[in-house]
Design a protein around this motif. Structure first.
Motif, PDB file in Angstrom:
ATOM      1  N   VAL A  55       0.833  -1.207   0.000  1.00  0.00           N
ATOM      2  CA  VAL A  55       0.000   0.000   0.000  1.00  0.00           C
ATOM      3  C   VAL A  55       0.869   1.260   0.000  1.00  0.00           C
ATOM      4  CG1 VAL A  55      -1.658   1.353   1.351  1.00  0.00           C
ATOM      5  CG2 VAL A  55      -1.961  -1.125   1.121  1.00  0.00           C
ATOM      6  N   VAL A  56       1.838   1.311   0.906  1.00  0.00           N
ATOM      7  CA  VAL A  56       2.683   2.504   1.024  1.00  0.00           C
ATOM      8  C   VAL A  56       3.504   2.711  -0.246  1.00  0.00           C
ATOM      9  CG1 VAL A  56       4.573   3.576   2.314  1.00  0.00           C
ATOM     10  CG2 VAL A  56       2.788   2.322   3.533  1.00  0.00           C
ATOM     11  N   SER A  57       4.032   1.625  -0.808  1.00  0.00           N
ATOM     12  CA  SER A  57       4.834   1.739  -2.029  1.00  0.00           C
ATOM     13  C   SER A  57       3.987   2.243  -3.190  1.00  0.00           C
ATOM     14  CB  SER A  57       5.452   0.381  -2.384  1.00  0.00           C
ATOM     15  OG  SER A  57       6.360  -0.030  -1.388  1.00  0.00           O
ATOM     16  N   ARG A  58       2.746   1.804  -3.245  1.00  0.00           N
ATOM     17  CA  ARG A  58       1.860   2.284  -4.313  1.00  0.00           C
ATOM     18  C   ARG A  58       1.587   3.766  -4.144  1.00  0.00           C
ATOM     19  NH1 ARG A  58      -3.326  -1.269  -5.454  1.00  0.00           N
ATOM     20  NH2 ARG A  58      -1.605  -2.670  -6.031  1.00  0.00           N
ATOM     21  N   LEU A  59       1.362   4.214  -2.902  1.00  0.00           N
ATOM     22  CA  LEU A  59       1.111   5.638  -2.656  1.00  0.00           C
ATOM     23  C   LEU A  59       2.325   6.486  -3.027  1.00  0.00           C
ATOM     24  CD1 LEU A  59      -0.778   5.438   0.771  1.00  0.00           C
ATOM     25  CD2 LEU A  59      -1.756   6.002  -1.465  1.00  0.00           C
ATOM     26  N   LEU A  60       3.515   5.936  -2.799  1.00  0.00           N
ATOM     27  CA  LEU A  60       4.756   6.664  -3.101  1.00  0.00           C
ATOM     28  C   LEU A  60       5.270   6.379  -4.514  1.00  0.00           C
ATOM     29  CD1 LEU A  60       6.682   6.234   0.276  1.00  0.00           C
ATOM     30  CD2 LEU A  60       5.523   8.274  -0.571  1.00  0.00           C
ATOM     31  N   ARG A  61       4.496   5.588  -5.271  1.00  0.00           N
ATOM     32  CA  ARG A  61       4.848   5.240  -6.651  1.00  0.00           C
ATOM     33  C   ARG A  61       6.220   4.584  -6.741  1.00  0.00           C
ATOM     34  NH1 ARG A  61       2.667  10.682  -9.868  1.00  0.00           N
ATOM     35  NH2 ARG A  61       0.475  10.507  -9.184  1.00  0.00           N
ATOM     36  N   LEU A  62       6.408   3.614  -5.890  1.00  0.00           N
ATOM     37  CA  LEU A  62       7.654   2.855  -5.884  1.00  0.00           C
ATOM     38  C   LEU A  62       7.412   1.458  -6.436  1.00  0.00           C
ATOM     39  CD1 LEU A  62       9.291   3.673  -2.419  1.00  0.00           C
ATOM     40  CD2 LEU A  62      10.183   4.271  -4.673  1.00  0.00           C
ATOM     41  N   GLU A  63       8.292   1.027  -7.288  1.00  0.00           N
ATOM     42  CA  GLU A  63       8.260  -0.325  -7.819  1.00  0.00           C
ATOM     43  C   GLU A  63       9.554  -1.029  -7.413  1.00  0.00           C
ATOM     44  OE1 GLU A  63       5.915  -1.990  -9.504  1.00  0.00           O
ATOM     45  OE2 GLU A  63       4.544  -0.278  -9.305  1.00  0.00           O
TER      46      GLU A  63
END
Length: 393
Positions: free
Chosen positions: A22-30
């Motif tokens: 969830v947090v990675s998606r919010l921060l646009r991290l892959e």
């Protein structure tokens, strides 16, 4: 519920995997693509287990007033040793592979060391600064040692020396004492040119001088500050060097990737966790080495290690490892206070750990995006400047 029960640990792990997604998606991290994706995924699970392991240590510390390591649990004592050994094996494999590849591609020593410094020190320095702030809060901002001693003890932390600062006994517990492992990591990095000599890899004179100096320095630091099981801990690096010779062989990777090997790895892990006579025993070492060799050669452990949430977790593993102690100390000692934290039953303690895990993953994902990744990205530019200064190609 027992304070060493695996059930809450499993539930928190699932929570962490969901939250990091969830947090990675919010921060646009892959997850970044690496050559050894299984190892990238492994890092995250090791870091989270260390986090959960230290939750157990904190429970007994709060109850008994002593940092009991390993905890009174054979399984967790052995798993803790296995996790640290696997961390060291990852380091050994990735960097010893560069020496193995030096037959066709020269080792760029300047880039290697600059990238290591930029990978470790920015986050670690921030953690040390935060730890010193906590020391100030604990001592009510009163100076309890001379300015010279205060400066010396604070500076020792930058060399991975867990010194007591401003009279606070057991300062290292503020970050769960994880600093000792960095001393072993730096010892191995310093040893690389020496290992290269055995393999016929040439090194510039300034690399030799630096390597010899820091190798001697960290041998001394470990000898003085971290002598317990030091040789057994250092032995783990050899387990990581083994697969560097054959991990790229297609036939070996095909065999290692088979699901039957994953079943065998599970059996070996259970054997080590239940029946190793003591931590860092030969059985623990051989079992951990077998598991790592399989993973380094491409085993994904039923696909778990290459699963996207696993890779996202692995991406922030260093921050997870180095930051989590601060989260615990602030939660138990500063926010709750020791009397309230001590009064918690095991279930309440694990619920607090679950909340800490959400805070930890959030902070570490932010740390990765805004501190770790930019610093690593800067290594190429800084390496080029260093080479111009040293007048090397």
């Amino acid at each position: 519920m027992s304070p060493v029960s695996p059930l809450p640990m499993l539930l928190i792990l699932l929570l962490v995997l969901l939250w990091v997604t969830v947090v990675s998606r919010l921060l646009r991290l892959e997850p970044q693509e690496g050559r050894f994706k299984s190892i990238d995924g492994l890092r995250g699970y090791l870091a989270i287990y260390v986090f959960l392991y230290h939750s157990i240590l904190w429970y007994f510390f709060l109850q008994k007033g002593q940092w009991i390591s390993p905890p009174p649990s054979v399984i967790h004592a052995n798993l803790g040793a296995i996790c640290i050994s696997l961390f060291f094996m990852i380091t050994a494999f990735l960097f010893f592979s560069k020496l193995v590849n030096a037959r066709t591609k020269q080792v760029d020593w300047v880039k290697l060391y600059i990238s290591r410094i930029l990978r470790i020190y920015p986050v670690y320095t921030l953690v040390v600064i935060l730890m010193l702030l906590v020391v100030g809060m604990v001592t009510n901002w009163r100076q309890q040692e001379s300015p010279g001693q205060l400066l010396l003890h604070s500076g020792q932390w930058l060399l991975s020396i867990a010194a007591d600062v401003n009279g606070v006994k057991g300062t290292k517990l503020i970050i769960a004492g994880v600093v000792w492992s960095l001393a072993f990591e730096w010892l191995y990095y310093a040893a690389l040119p020496l290992l290269g000599l055995i393999m016929g890899v040439k090194s510039p004179w300034y690399i030799w001088m630096m390597a010899l100096f820091f190798f001697a320095l960290f041998v001394w630091i470990i000898w003085i500050w971290y002598p317990a099981n030091a040789l057994n801990k250092a032995l783990a690096f050899t387990g990581g060097m083994l697969p560097a010779f054959f991990a790229r062989n297609h036939q070996v990777r095909k065999i290692a990737s088979h699901w039957m090997i994953s079943v065998l790895m599970t059996a070996v892990l259970v054997l080590a966790a239940l029946y190793s006579p003591y931590i860092y025993a030969p059985l623990t070492y051989f079992c951990a080495t077998f598991i790592f060799v399989c993973i380094a050669c491409g085993n994904t452990f039923f696909g778990l290690l290459t699963w996207k949430p696993s890779c996202l977790l692995g991406q922030i593993a260093f921050s997870l490892y180095i930051v989590h102690g601060l989260i615990y100390f602030v939660a138990f000692m500063l926010i709750m206070g020791m009397p309230a934290a001590k009064a918690q039953q095991p279930l309440a303690h694990w619920l607090t750990t679950g909340i800490c895990s959400l805070v930890l993953v959030t902070i570490c994902t932010l740390s990765y995006k805004f501190v770790e990744r930019p610093c690593v990205a800067a290594s190429e530019r800084i390496t080029a400047r260093a080479k111009r200064y040293l007048e090397v190609e």
